[in-house]
Design a protein around this motif. Sequence first.
Motif, short mmCIF file in Angstrom:
data_model
loop_
_atom_site.label_atom_id
_atom_site.label_comp_id
_atom_site.label_asym_id
_atom_site.label_seq_id
_atom_site.Cartn_x
_atom_site.Cartn_y
_atom_site.Cartn_z
N SER A 26 -4.53 -4.16 -1.34
CA SER A 26 -3.54 -4.94 -0.59
C SER A 26 -3.46 -6.34 -1.16
O SER A 26 -4.48 -6.95 -1.53
CB SER A 26 -3.94 -5.01 0.89
N GLN A 57 1.75 -7.79 1.34
CA GLN A 57 1.93 -6.34 1.14
C GLN A 57 0.62 -5.62 1.48
O GLN A 57 -0.39 -5.84 0.83
CB GLN A 57 2.33 -6.05 -0.31
N LEU A 58 0.67 -4.76 2.51
CA LEU A 58 -0.48 -3.92 2.85
C LEU A 58 -0.43 -2.65 2.02
O LEU A 58 0.59 -1.97 1.96
CB LEU A 58 -0.47 -3.56 4.34
N LYS A 59 -1.55 -2.32 1.38
CA LYS A 59 -1.61 -1.17 0.51
C LYS A 59 -2.55 -0.13 1.09
O LYS A 59 -3.73 -0.41 1.35
CB LYS A 59 -2.11 -1.61 -0.88
N ARG A 60 -2.02 1.05 1.32
CA ARG A 60 -2.88 2.15 1.80
C ARG A 60 -3.73 2.64 0.63
O ARG A 60 -3.21 2.96 -0.44
CB ARG A 60 -2.02 3.28 2.32
N GLU A 97 -11.53 -2.16 -0.94
CA GLU A 97 -10.27 -1.79 -0.29
C GLU A 97 -10.25 -2.23 1.17
O GLU A 97 -9.23 -2.76 1.66
CB GLU A 97 -10.09 -0.26 -0.38
N PHE A 121 -7.73 -5.09 2.65
CA PHE A 121 -6.80 -4.64 3.68
C PHE A 121 -6.99 -5.43 4.97
O PHE A 121 -6.01 -5.85 5.61
CB PHE A 121 -7.02 -3.14 3.95
N GLU A 164 -5.61 -9.08 4.55
CA GLU A 164 -4.15 -9.15 4.56
C GLU A 164 -3.61 -8.75 5.94
O GLU A 164 -2.59 -9.27 6.40
CB GLU A 164 -3.58 -8.22 3.49
N LEU A 213 3.02 3.16 4.64
CA LEU A 213 2.96 1.90 3.90
C LEU A 213 3.42 2.14 2.47
O LEU A 213 3.05 3.13 1.83
CB LEU A 213 1.54 1.35 3.89
N ASP A 214 4.17 1.22 1.98
CA ASP A 214 4.68 1.28 0.61
C ASP A 214 5.50 2.53 0.38
O ASP A 214 5.64 2.99 -0.76
CB ASP A 214 3.52 1.25 -0.40
#
Length: 887
Positions: free
Chosen positions: A413, A417-420, A466, A470, A473, A553-554
Amino acid sequence: MAKSRADDEELRRACEPAVGGERVLVVVRVAKSRSILGKAGRFGLGRHMAKPRVLALTTTQPSKGQSPKAHLHVLKYSSGGVIEPAKLYKLKHLTKVEVVPNDNSGCTFMLGFDNLRSQSVTPPQWTMRNIDDRNRLLLHVLNVCKEILGHIPKVVGIDVVEMALWAKENIPTVNNEVKNQDGPVASVITQRDSQVTVERELVSQAEEEDMEALLGTYVMGIGEAEAFSERLKRELHALEAANVHSLLESEPLIQQVLLGLEAVTASVEDMDEWLRIFNVKLRHMREDIESIESRNNKLEMQSLNDQTLVEELDKLLERLRIPSEFAAALTGGSFDEARMLKNVEACEWLTGAISSLEVPKLDPCYANMRAVREKRAELEKLKVTFVRRASEFLRNYFASLVDFMISDKSYFSQRGQLKRPDHADLRYKCRTYARLLQHLKSLDKNCLVPLRKAYCHSLNLLLRREAREFANELRASTKASRNPEVWLEASTGSGQSPNNTDTSTVSEAYAKMLTIFIPLLVDESSFFAHFMCFDVPALVSPGVPSNIKRDALDGDDAHDDDLSIMDPDEDDTELNDISSEFGALNEALQELLDGIQEDFYAVVDWAYKIDPLRCISMHGITERYLSGQKADAAGFVRKLLDDLESRISMQFNKFVDEACHQIERNERNVRQMGVLSYIPRFATLATRMEQYIQGQSRDLVDQAYTKLVSIMFSTLEKIAQADPKYADIVLLENYAAFQNSLYDLANVVPTLAKFYHQASEAYEQACTRHINMIIYIQFERLFQFHRKIEDLMYTITPEEIPFQLGLSKMDLRKMIKSSLSGVDKLINAMYRKLQKNLTSEELLPSLWDKCKKEFLDKYESFVQLVGKIYPNEAILSVAEMRELASM
């Protein structure tokens, strides 16, 4: 006699249709009866109710391969005089023929059969017309039993010799001689049937005639026994002399026979000598043959054994041979993805080769052969070399995969922008070596321990990175204003309503954290358990609870890489092994996921600082995830959720303790009147707490209610006791305010309902005490006089009370004059007194109604008592007093 025979022939012809075509031997008219007292009653023969019957003895014509059968038919007369069948007996079941002894004529007898269903019933008695009919029937029955069945029944009450003599005189016989080796044998048969004998078991006719002749010869000499004996002796000597003479005459013949016997004896001795010689020769020959056969059998067995040994040695050599391509792959081959199929084949061969040289699959006799021991040592060396090379490669491979992902920031992340986390590619690359790990386990189970540690160490770095990125963010992107923690401060006015800011995004952020990472951790646990070859049942990922949806997400769908492990068969013997495997797996998962909980704790602490009441909703979210988890190989995930639940409970309890501390600060104020500030604010707090529950965390909130309300009530009691003069006013006003503010919630929350009822009881008690105090202030003398009279009534009679000191009629009149003069003004004074100290005007009407009712009840009791003790005294009536109070 001729008439009797004609009658019998006519009866025979009449009976032939009724017996169904069988051959009729004899028919006899009889009378059937039953004895009243059994076989021989003391009242004579049983001829009670005798019925006419006909007995017919018949035989069947034997068919091919079968023997003839005999039957005894019982026939009766129909109404038209026609003979018809009544009963049928099979003669083979006849066991007894008995003449009734009480019948002097001898014409009544009974037949006993062994197949009658009820042996307790007395058999019928048959009565003949005369002895001739009886003898004729029984004689035929005995002859048929002897000829066809081979035995005769038991005869009771009849002399067999007498019957034989009767048969000789009355039945014409034909003598047939059957010649055999011993001479002629005479048999007596009837004229009608020459095949049926009459006296076979008795004395024959020839023997009987000889006996009669002998007896007739010596009839005259029997008078003197000695003379008769001497005569017999002389005749015996004469016969012996004649026998000796005949023997002497045959001496030449005896000599010839003896000479012949001597010649035969000599020939037999010669024959015996020759046979003895031949027997010795045959025995020697038999021994030689057995020796030859034994040598041949040994040669055949040796040939078969040699052939089998060659085959076994060929198989053993085949087992001992190491293919060159497998040897190259095991000692120095590459572990690239393209070469993995060849490496797996080499592992499979090596596993099979080592197993084939062990005793269960190898004959024990080969286990200690030198070649087998050397080849086993060579295979062990190959195994150790390959396991070392493969383990070193896999440790480096795991570290390189994780290092590559950590170095690429696009996996994590970023700001805005949050990233799974997506481990699909990582699992795909690891899955390439899954079969290799399975073979490494079969080769050397201990080599998996360092490999598991290396995998856990590498992946733990990735998961923590991670989770940290996460969580950071997530907190940065969540917009929520911080609410003050002062909920029940006395300084906050009751009209203010803090904490109105919407902080739902805080709990949503926490839910998103769980939604993303809990399934990920469960999937990683499941993948790790299978990939690292733990012998545990397959893990079924519980996924996300149905009431919590994953956020996309994304633009990527949340997909999990499941290995689709089949559940292994389990039995009781495997439970201990599975339990130990679970223990080892959970220890490894502790290393794999340890440290990631800190980022979850950080989110919980952050949410608590923004809005402590959000701990309720976060607790409910955690409970829902806990209910979806199983106590399986993902045990660390369940432990993480338990720890989160405990931390959330601890933070919420911290908030409750602070609120209790704020409540207790009110006690330190010197003087507090009216409704305390925390009473209405608690209703606001409880309303919001109920909004955050949403069907979950009921126990957490109920415990908070119990602790807060207990502190509130105890603090209220302490504040009220600070000024006893106004204690009841403080209590009733605050308990009333508590009930009014929580009325709606108490109807739906059982815990608050309990405290609502507790406040209601305290309110009623405070009201009663305060009203009584006001009443006694204005009418003290009146009710003191009333109390004195009541106290004396326990010890003396009502008539004696007016004569007591201070209770005479004069004293009563003085007391009434002083207490009830200007009573309307006194009532108004009570109202003003009640109104003066109340700060809650809305309570005044109800309190005044309670006060008037209590005063009128007491006054009515006083009037009744005065009327009983002082019957003629005039006093203001209750109705008049009620009218004055209502003005």
